[in-house]
Enzyme design. Structure first.
Site, PDB file in Angstrom:
ATOM      1  N   ARG A 157       0.846  -1.188   0.000  1.00 14.23           N
ATOM      2  CA  ARG A 157       0.000   0.000   0.000  1.00 14.23           C
ATOM      3  C   ARG A 157       0.884   1.242   0.000  1.00 14.23           C
ATOM      4  O   ARG A 157       2.014   1.217   0.508  1.00 14.23           O
ATOM      5  CB  ARG A 157      -0.911   0.022   1.236  1.00 14.23           C
ATOM      6  CG  ARG A 157      -1.811  -1.200   1.375  1.00 14.23           C
ATOM      7  CD  ARG A 157      -2.561  -1.140   2.705  1.00 14.23           C
ATOM      8  NE  ARG A 157      -3.462  -2.288   2.876  1.00 14.23           N
ATOM      9  CZ  ARG A 157      -3.145  -3.412   3.502  1.00 14.23           C
ATOM     10  NH1 ARG A 157      -1.930  -3.546   4.028  1.00 14.23           N
ATOM     11  NH2 ARG A 157      -4.018  -4.393   3.624  1.00 14.23           N
ATOM     12  N   LYS A 181      -1.894  -2.799   8.142  1.00 16.23           N
ATOM     13  CA  LYS A 181      -3.049  -2.434   8.955  1.00 16.23           C
ATOM     14  C   LYS A 181      -3.051  -3.234  10.261  1.00 16.23           C
ATOM     15  O   LYS A 181      -2.719  -4.414  10.273  1.00 16.23           O
ATOM     16  CB  LYS A 181      -4.345  -2.711   8.186  1.00 16.23           C
ATOM     17  CG  LYS A 181      -4.566  -1.752   7.011  1.00 16.23           C
ATOM     18  CD  LYS A 181      -5.892  -2.025   6.351  1.00 16.23           C
ATOM     19  CE  LYS A 181      -6.154  -1.029   5.233  1.00 16.23           C
ATOM     20  NZ  LYS A 181      -7.457  -1.284   4.560  1.00 16.23           N
ATOM     21  N   HIS A 250      -2.533   2.567  -5.685  1.00 17.06           N
ATOM     22  CA  HIS A 250      -3.259   1.334  -5.375  1.00 17.06           C
ATOM     23  C   HIS A 250      -3.519   0.504  -6.631  1.00 17.06           C
ATOM     24  O   HIS A 250      -3.701  -0.717  -6.536  1.00 17.06           O
ATOM     25  CB  HIS A 250      -4.587   1.658  -4.679  1.00 17.06           C
ATOM     26  CG  HIS A 250      -4.951   0.684  -3.603  1.00 17.06           C
ATOM     27  ND1 HIS A 250      -4.234   0.552  -2.424  1.00 17.06           N
ATOM     28  CD2 HIS A 250      -5.944  -0.236  -3.519  1.00 17.06           C
ATOM     29  CE1 HIS A 250      -4.777  -0.389  -1.676  1.00 17.06           C
ATOM     30  NE2 HIS A 250      -5.808  -0.886  -2.311  1.00 17.06           N
ATOM     31  N   ARG A 253      -1.038  -2.126  -6.825  1.00 14.73           N
ATOM     32  CA  ARG A 253      -1.343  -3.246  -5.915  1.00 14.73           C
ATOM     33  C   ARG A 253      -2.340  -4.199  -6.575  1.00 14.73           C
ATOM     34  O   ARG A 253      -2.153  -5.423  -6.557  1.00 14.73           O
ATOM     35  CB  ARG A 253      -1.913  -2.680  -4.612  1.00 14.73           C
ATOM     36  CG  ARG A 253      -2.242  -3.704  -3.533  1.00 14.73           C
ATOM     37  CD  ARG A 253      -2.592  -2.955  -2.250  1.00 14.73           C
ATOM     38  NE  ARG A 253      -3.184  -3.796  -1.212  1.00 14.73           N
ATOM     39  CZ  ARG A 253      -2.482  -4.514  -0.338  1.00 14.73           C
ATOM     40  NH1 ARG A 253      -1.158  -4.529  -0.402  1.00 14.73           N
ATOM     41  NH2 ARG A 253      -3.090  -5.230   0.595  1.00 14.73           N
ATOM     42  N   HIS A 276      -3.480  -9.344   3.659  1.00 18.62           N
ATOM     43  CA  HIS A 276      -4.915  -9.391   3.933  1.00 18.62           C
ATOM     44  C   HIS A 276      -5.184 -10.359   5.081  1.00 18.62           C
ATOM     45  O   HIS A 276      -4.697 -11.489   5.065  1.00 18.62           O
ATOM     46  CB  HIS A 276      -5.687  -9.864   2.694  1.00 18.62           C
ATOM     47  CG  HIS A 276      -5.744  -8.844   1.601  1.00 18.62           C
ATOM     48  ND1 HIS A 276      -5.965  -9.159   0.278  1.00 18.62           N
ATOM     49  CD2 HIS A 276      -5.621  -7.485   1.636  1.00 18.62           C
ATOM     50  CE1 HIS A 276      -5.973  -8.060  -0.444  1.00 18.62           C
ATOM     51  NE2 HIS A 276      -5.755  -7.037   0.357  1.00 18.62           N
ATOM     52  N   TYR A 285      -9.637 -10.110  -6.528  1.00 21.20           N
ATOM     53  CA  TYR A 285      -8.710 -10.157  -7.660  1.00 21.20           C
ATOM     54  C   TYR A 285      -8.910 -11.386  -8.538  1.00 21.20           C
ATOM     55  O   TYR A 285      -8.174 -11.578  -9.502  1.00 21.20           O
ATOM     56  CB  TYR A 285      -7.259 -10.133  -7.151  1.00 21.20           C
ATOM     57  CG  TYR A 285      -6.936  -8.915  -6.333  1.00 21.20           C
ATOM     58  CD1 TYR A 285      -6.868  -7.651  -6.919  1.00 21.20           C
ATOM     59  CD2 TYR A 285      -6.724  -9.018  -4.968  1.00 21.20           C
ATOM     60  CE1 TYR A 285      -6.590  -6.528  -6.167  1.00 21.20           C
ATOM     61  CE2 TYR A 285      -6.444  -7.899  -4.199  1.00 21.20           C
ATOM     62  CZ  TYR A 285      -6.375  -6.659  -4.807  1.00 21.20           C
ATOM     63  OH  TYR A 285      -6.108  -5.548  -4.060  1.00 21.20           O
TER      64      TYR A 285
END
Length: 310
Positions: A157, A181, A250, A253, A276, A285
């Site tokens: 990111r 995150k 992004h 990504r 993730h 995706y």
């Protein structure tokens, strides 16, 4: 109302240890809610809020995109649930509502390999065309090459890229440590020599006097490179490369994940690399590009084997 919001933000920061970005979004959403209740509904305290007040608030959010509406209502729900847990006398008005905000499923924007090649070609041509090899302009090009190579090479990111510390980049062994995150750390290997060389050249040319605890990517003033600066750079670069579709950091990504899938990489490995927590997030995706779809349907569709005798 303001004191209640401050209580919830304190809880979110010090008890739940949420990120600064999340706290900022919470504060913005809740102060907007408080402003609506005071100005439009003449409600000054949380216990006075009725289900009808909440319905009118939901109506006021209809000018936003569904995703934004859903986030704002999720923030409000989190605060009301917290107050309900803390205060025995509080009756949560949200429990009397059934709100269903449908967010349309949109395929993430991606580039094909030719478009990525075009962007990298533009950058390396700028580098070769630069007459001076020591000025700020040349250093900026070298840094931009390193940024784009790392975005496409690892799928990180833009916030992770800008927060990357010099001590978290190990070019000798070819890996970076990324803090994603929720403060989760992951290690991403860099196995392509072209990416490593771009990072080495940037480090050699632009970071000779930097300390290990400083950010890896810096601007010409020596300050941390901002996410907004990267977004502006990527947008300009895409236009220079003749790409008319919107391209953001992004997008790299999304492109990274999509092209790995098209190469046959297991989605669980991609999930780990992207950081993730849920496989469901990575599954966005699993769409197939138009070109790949054409190859599949031409070469594998069962109709090709059918022979019709009339």
């Amino acid at each position: 109302m303001e004191k209640t919001i401050e209580r919830f933000l304190f809880h979110s920061q010090y008890e739940k240890n949420l990120s600064e970005k999340t706290l900022k979004a919470y504060a913005t959403d809740l102060r907007q809610f408080a402003g609506f209740m005071i100005d439009q509904r003449s409600v000054y305290s949380l216990p006075s809020i009725s289900a009808e007040d909440l319905k009118q608030y939901v109506k006021s959010l209809s000018c936003f995109q569904p995703k934004t509406m859903k986030r704002k209502m999720a923030t409000l729900k989190a605060m009301l649930n917290f107050i309900e847990m803390e205060d025995d006398d509080f009756i949560n008005p949200m429990r009397k509502l059934k709100i269903n905000i449908k967010v349309p499923f949109l395929l993430p924007p991606v580039m094909d390999s030719m478009e990525v090649t075009s962007i990298l070609t533009t950058l390396y041509r700028e580098k070769n065309a630069c007459s001076g090899k020591t000025g700020h302009h040349y250093q900026e090009i070298i840094r931009n090459i390193a940024v784009v190579e790392l975005l496409f090479g690892t799928g990180i990111r833009v916030s992770e890229l800008c927060a990357l510390r010099l001590s978290s980049v190990n070019l000798a062994n070819g890996f970076i440590k990324v803090y994603g995150k929720g403060g989760k750390e992951r290690v991403i290997q860099i196995c392509q020599e072209a990416i490593l060389e771009a990072l080495r050249e940037y480090q050699r040319l632009c970071l000779s006097s930097s300390r290990p605890n400083t950010c890896f990517f810096i601007n010409r003033r020596g300050h941390n490179l901002s996410s907004q600066s990267v977004r502006i750079m990527v947008k300009k670069l895409a236009l220079k490369s003749g790409i008319l579709k919107p391209v953001t950091p992004h997008t790299f990504r999304h492109t990274f994940a999509t092209l790995l899938l098209e190469e046959g990489v297991d989605i669980k490995y991609i999930q780990t690399i992207l950081g993730h927590s849920s496989l469901a997030t990575t599954q966005i995706y699993t769409h197939v590009s138009t070109a790949k779809q054409k190859v599949i349907l031409q070469n594998f569709h069962p109709r090709r084997r059918l022979r019709i005798f009339s």
